[in-house]
Motif scaffolding. Sequence first.
Motif, mmCIF file in Angstrom:
data_model
loop_
_atom_site.group_PDB
_atom_site.id
_atom_site.type_symbol
_atom_site.label_atom_id
_atom_site.label_comp_id
_atom_site.label_asym_id
_atom_site.label_seq_id
_atom_site.Cartn_x
_atom_site.Cartn_y
_atom_site.Cartn_z
ATOM 1 N N LYS A 210 0.931 -1.340 0.082
ATOM 2 C CA LYS A 210 0.085 0.034 0.032
ATOM 3 C C LYS A 210 1.026 1.319 -0.102
ATOM 4 C CE LYS A 210 -3.707 2.260 2.705
ATOM 5 N NZ LYS A 210 -4.564 2.131 3.895
ATOM 6 N N MET A 211 1.935 1.255 0.637
ATOM 7 C CA MET A 211 2.679 2.481 0.712
ATOM 8 C C MET A 211 3.931 2.878 -0.406
ATOM 9 S SD MET A 211 5.632 1.264 3.686
ATOM 10 C CE MET A 211 6.575 2.754 3.516
ATOM 11 N N GLY A 212 3.641 1.795 -1.528
ATOM 12 C CA GLY A 212 4.353 2.029 -2.732
ATOM 13 C C GLY A 212 4.006 3.384 -3.422
ATOM 14 N N SER A 213 2.769 3.786 -3.482
ATOM 15 C CA SER A 213 2.273 4.661 -4.206
ATOM 16 C C SER A 213 1.284 5.577 -3.669
ATOM 17 C CB SER A 213 2.013 4.435 -5.596
ATOM 18 O OG SER A 213 1.524 5.180 -6.529
ATOM 19 N N SER A 214 1.197 6.885 -3.729
ATOM 20 C CA SER A 214 0.138 7.628 -3.589
ATOM 21 C C SER A 214 -1.387 7.058 -3.906
ATOM 22 C CB SER A 214 0.563 8.971 -3.624
ATOM 23 O OG SER A 214 0.435 9.346 -5.099
ATOM 24 N N ILE A 215 -1.138 6.644 -5.172
ATOM 25 C CA ILE A 215 -2.415 6.073 -5.987
ATOM 26 C C ILE A 215 -3.112 5.136 -4.734
ATOM 27 C CG2 ILE A 215 -3.310 5.032 -7.869
ATOM 28 C CD1 ILE A 215 -0.958 5.845 -9.326
ATOM 29 N N ASN A 216 -2.510 4.209 -4.107
ATOM 30 C CA ASN A 216 -3.164 3.368 -3.465
ATOM 31 C C ASN A 216 -3.946 3.903 -2.409
ATOM 32 O OD1 ASN A 216 -1.613 1.702 -5.060
ATOM 33 N ND2 ASN A 216 0.035 1.182 -3.433
ATOM 34 N N PHE A 217 -3.159 4.978 -1.601
ATOM 35 C CA PHE A 217 -3.999 5.485 -0.603
ATOM 36 C C PHE A 217 -5.209 6.460 -0.892
ATOM 37 C CE2 PHE A 217 0.528 5.154 0.791
ATOM 38 C CZ PHE A 217 0.326 4.836 2.270
ATOM 39 N N VAL A 218 -5.119 6.953 -2.072
ATOM 40 C CA VAL A 218 -6.389 7.825 -2.716
ATOM 41 C C VAL A 218 -7.426 6.587 -2.952
ATOM 42 C CG1 VAL A 218 -7.391 8.906 -4.185
ATOM 43 C CG2 VAL A 218 -5.107 9.510 -3.484
ATOM 44 N N ALA A 219 -7.097 5.467 -3.497
ATOM 45 C CA ALA A 219 -8.051 4.297 -3.930
ATOM 46 C C ALA A 219 -8.615 3.843 -2.685
ATOM 47 C CB ALA A 219 -7.333 3.207 -4.612
ATOM 48 N N ASP A 220 -7.859 3.686 -1.656
ATOM 49 C CA ASP A 220 -8.473 3.165 -0.135
ATOM 50 C C ASP A 220 -9.397 4.248 0.161
ATOM 51 O OD1 ASP A 220 -8.644 1.426 2.080
ATOM 52 O OD2 ASP A 220 -7.486 3.180 3.197
ATOM 53 N N GLU A 221 -9.177 5.400 0.044
ATOM 54 C CA GLU A 221 -10.085 6.478 0.717
ATOM 55 C C GLU A 221 -11.492 6.332 -0.032
ATOM 56 O OE1 GLU A 221 -10.442 9.446 3.639
ATOM 57 O OE2 GLU A 221 -8.902 8.281 3.218
ATOM 58 N N VAL A 222 -11.506 6.200 -1.590
ATOM 59 C CA VAL A 222 -12.422 6.246 -2.196
ATOM 60 C C VAL A 222 -13.284 4.884 -1.932
ATOM 61 C CG1 VAL A 222 -13.208 6.286 -4.460
ATOM 62 C CG2 VAL A 222 -11.295 7.751 -3.775
ATOM 63 N N PHE A 223 -12.768 3.840 -1.977
ATOM 64 C CA PHE A 223 -13.619 2.366 -2.063
ATOM 65 C C PHE A 223 -13.884 2.021 -0.720
ATOM 66 C CE2 PHE A 223 -11.404 2.505 -6.125
ATOM 67 C CZ PHE A 223 -12.694 2.284 -6.993
ATOM 68 N N ARG A 224 -13.109 2.396 0.355
ATOM 69 C CA ARG A 224 -13.487 1.927 1.443
ATOM 70 C C ARG A 224 -14.944 2.284 2.369
ATOM 71 N NH1 ARG A 224 -10.529 -0.110 5.773
ATOM 72 N NH2 ARG A 224 -8.647 0.234 4.534
ATOM 73 N N ALA A 225 -15.386 3.587 1.716
ATOM 74 C CA ALA A 225 -16.792 3.935 2.111
ATOM 75 C C ALA A 225 -17.821 2.843 1.376
ATOM 76 C CB ALA A 225 -16.874 5.245 1.679
ATOM 77 N N ASN A 226 -17.371 2.246 0.379
ATOM 78 C CA ASN A 226 -18.470 1.266 -0.073
ATOM 79 C C ASN A 226 -17.927 -0.219 -0.018
ATOM 80 O OD1 ASN A 226 -20.128 2.899 -2.346
ATOM 81 N ND2 ASN A 226 -18.347 3.918 -2.006
ATOM 82 N N GLY A 227 -17.434 -0.601 1.335
ATOM 83 C CA GLY A 227 -17.233 -1.705 1.522
ATOM 84 C C GLY A 227 -15.785 -2.347 1.055
ATOM 85 N N TYR A 228 -14.996 -1.894 0.491
ATOM 86 C CA TYR A 228 -13.597 -2.498 0.066
ATOM 87 C C TYR A 228 -12.652 -1.764 0.559
ATOM 88 C CZ TYR A 228 -10.482 -5.299 -2.462
ATOM 89 O OH TYR A 228 -9.486 -6.200 -2.998
ATOM 90 N N GLY A 229 -11.931 -2.039 1.505
ATOM 91 C CA GLY A 229 -10.700 -1.339 1.876
ATOM 92 C C GLY A 229 -9.429 -1.931 1.300
ATOM 93 N N ILE A 230 -8.507 -0.983 0.929
ATOM 94 C CA ILE A 230 -7.313 -1.501 0.625
ATOM 95 C C ILE A 230 -6.154 -1.620 1.528
ATOM 96 C CG2 ILE A 230 -5.237 -1.314 -1.177
ATOM 97 C CD1 ILE A 230 -7.272 -0.177 -2.988
ATOM 98 N N GLY A 231 -5.919 -2.745 2.028
ATOM 99 C CA GLY A 231 -4.847 -3.148 3.209
ATOM 100 C C GLY A 231 -3.612 -2.965 2.598
ATOM 101 N N PHE A 232 -2.737 -3.268 3.683
ATOM 102 C CA PHE A 232 -1.117 -3.076 3.141
ATOM 103 C C PHE A 232 -0.832 -4.120 1.868
ATOM 104 C CE2 PHE A 232 3.421 -3.119 3.821
ATOM 105 C CZ PHE A 232 3.462 -1.632 4.194
#
Length: 670
Positions: A210-232
């Motif tokens: 997850k910490m490899g790119s800022s893209i991953n953090f933004v994707a987690d922020e967007v999709f987590r509210a809809n039931g799919y969080g991006i873990g490490f």
Amino acid sequence: MANTRGPRATRVSFLVPFVGIKQQLREGLPWKSIAVLALLMVASVILRCSGWCPACLTTGAPGRMLLVANLLMTFILLVPQGIPAELMLLFIGAVCSLAGILTSKELFQGCASDAVVTLALLFPIMKAMGDTGVPERFIGCMLGSAKGPYSLIIRMFFSVAILSGVFNNTPIVVMMIPLLQSLCLRQGVPSPAVLMPLSFAAQAGGSLTKMGSSINFVADEVFRANGYGIGFFTLTLGCIFICLLGGAYCAMMGPKVLMPVSDAVESSASRGGTNLFKVAFCPSEDGPLVGQSLEDLGLHRIPGVEEITLHRWHDVELVEAGVVDSNATAQSLQLEDSLYARCSAEGVAQLRRVRGLELCNDDELNLLGSKRRQRCLCEAAVKETLHGQRVSLRRFKRELRCAVVAVRSGAESVESEWREGFEGYEIQYGDVLLIEAFQEMFGSEPWLEHFSVTRRVPDSEPPRRGTKADDLRAIFIVVGLLIMIIIASGGKRAPSLPLMAVIFLCGIIAVKGLSLPEAYQEVNGPVLLTIVGALALGRAMELSGLANCLATALVALTRPLGAGAVKLGIYLATVGLGQFLNSAANVAIMGKIAIPIAHSMEIAVGEMALVVTYAASACYTAPYGYQTNTLVLRAGGYVWGDFVKFGGILQLLHMLLVVSMAGWWAKFSP
């Protein structure tokens, strides 16, 4: 004097040519983009006045949706013209707030998100990690025995991909470009065959964690509210397949497609040079050079290096590396040997970057102490005040804050000697000293008294390695980073990644891995503000109904062909939008479009999240769509067509892999 007050008089400035307001407006504004935006605004007004209301608009009002659509097109058209993306995104968010689409709290909500806070802390942490030399040493070990372009590319691809999984990929590419250029020169491989695969490797490896790119953090922020969080490690499984595909393609096709881009590598044997220094180097104990022949080392191919000779003390034998047909060049370098180089000041700086090679008088330079980032090499012509004086290391350190690396005699009839130390050297008037010095001494009174001319050697900061303090600091940072990763990936009950990053960064500052001003300096404000603005724009698209309407249109086009075609459409839209948008903004916008599509087509949100994230992390066909591509553009001498020709096929293969495997990856992702 001519009259300049008449009706035909022109205004003239002898400092800066005067440019009239009309000319500034004509040349300074993107009139074509402005014309397109004006037409869109007129069309929007007509639609609004006619009472048009699309069937897809379930939330929001038509006027608000048209406003957000026009603002989105403004961003797409004007940002490529040079307007900063973060400024444009925040302006769009502010307009949406004034229009009542967003509240002030929603506009700045991204500032408190884990994505922004974590990235702000990771930037200085990654800088400290890079300063230890551990990433460079890791890559040096991976590349050390590579022979030929195929082996070099495959080793480089996977080593860079691994590092990109824990580092921001942009500094990895910045660090790797000079290292690969030097290695390619030494091995006789054209660097364009390796530099574009370098950018693609950094992009592919950014999804390893997850910490490899800022893209991953933004994707987690967007999709987590809809039931799919991006873990490490959520993206790790898919990233492994992507790296295998990319590494195999670049190794097979890179030498064939990219090799003709540059001319043949020119050896130093065919170059002439003046103003050369005689500098003594020796192999380090833990370096990869011991046991290799001079010809295999290829040091004589480095720009600025005219000759490399091997000095073997037990038989006092000099071996010229440039003589290819000499049997002596096959002799391997031993730990007790010395390498004598005739090279320019820039050549000395390049040789110091070679892992496993150090100056014979490195102990003298170490007397200057710490703060190596504040030092560099420079050439200094001595005045008569130093004539006849002998070099005193302690005096040079105390008064001039420098140490001697090499000397070039000012008298043409006098040949400078090979020296492995300069304590007690008698200075002659006209000598030119190559010194390592603190940059603050340029123009100081002691230098003006003793040096007539000084020239700073570009990119010549000394390597930050070799001392016990460096080793202990490196161990602390490496072990601390591993502990931070392990704890942060321990599940919901484990401390969060931002919390661990705060504690770790404080420890780095405490052990002087970074100073506090350096830590502040490394925080990348434009990237953080871009994420804040992108999240606000995505929220505005959602509240205005624009995201739902775009999703409906995309589904209508692809639904007859099935769910696979829908995911294919999402991939193509993400990659296409990525040619114009910052990757973080791309994820935020496409995420808001993909979520309603997933619900309407009964596709798992996790599949859509993986398709959008992997697509936003792969820009292979355009030099400006991803920052690492821009970095290698000039270094490799590429043009846009090179990316289309080489990266187009890889983009197609990447698309087929991601679209076909996203569902399977989503099931097995932790």
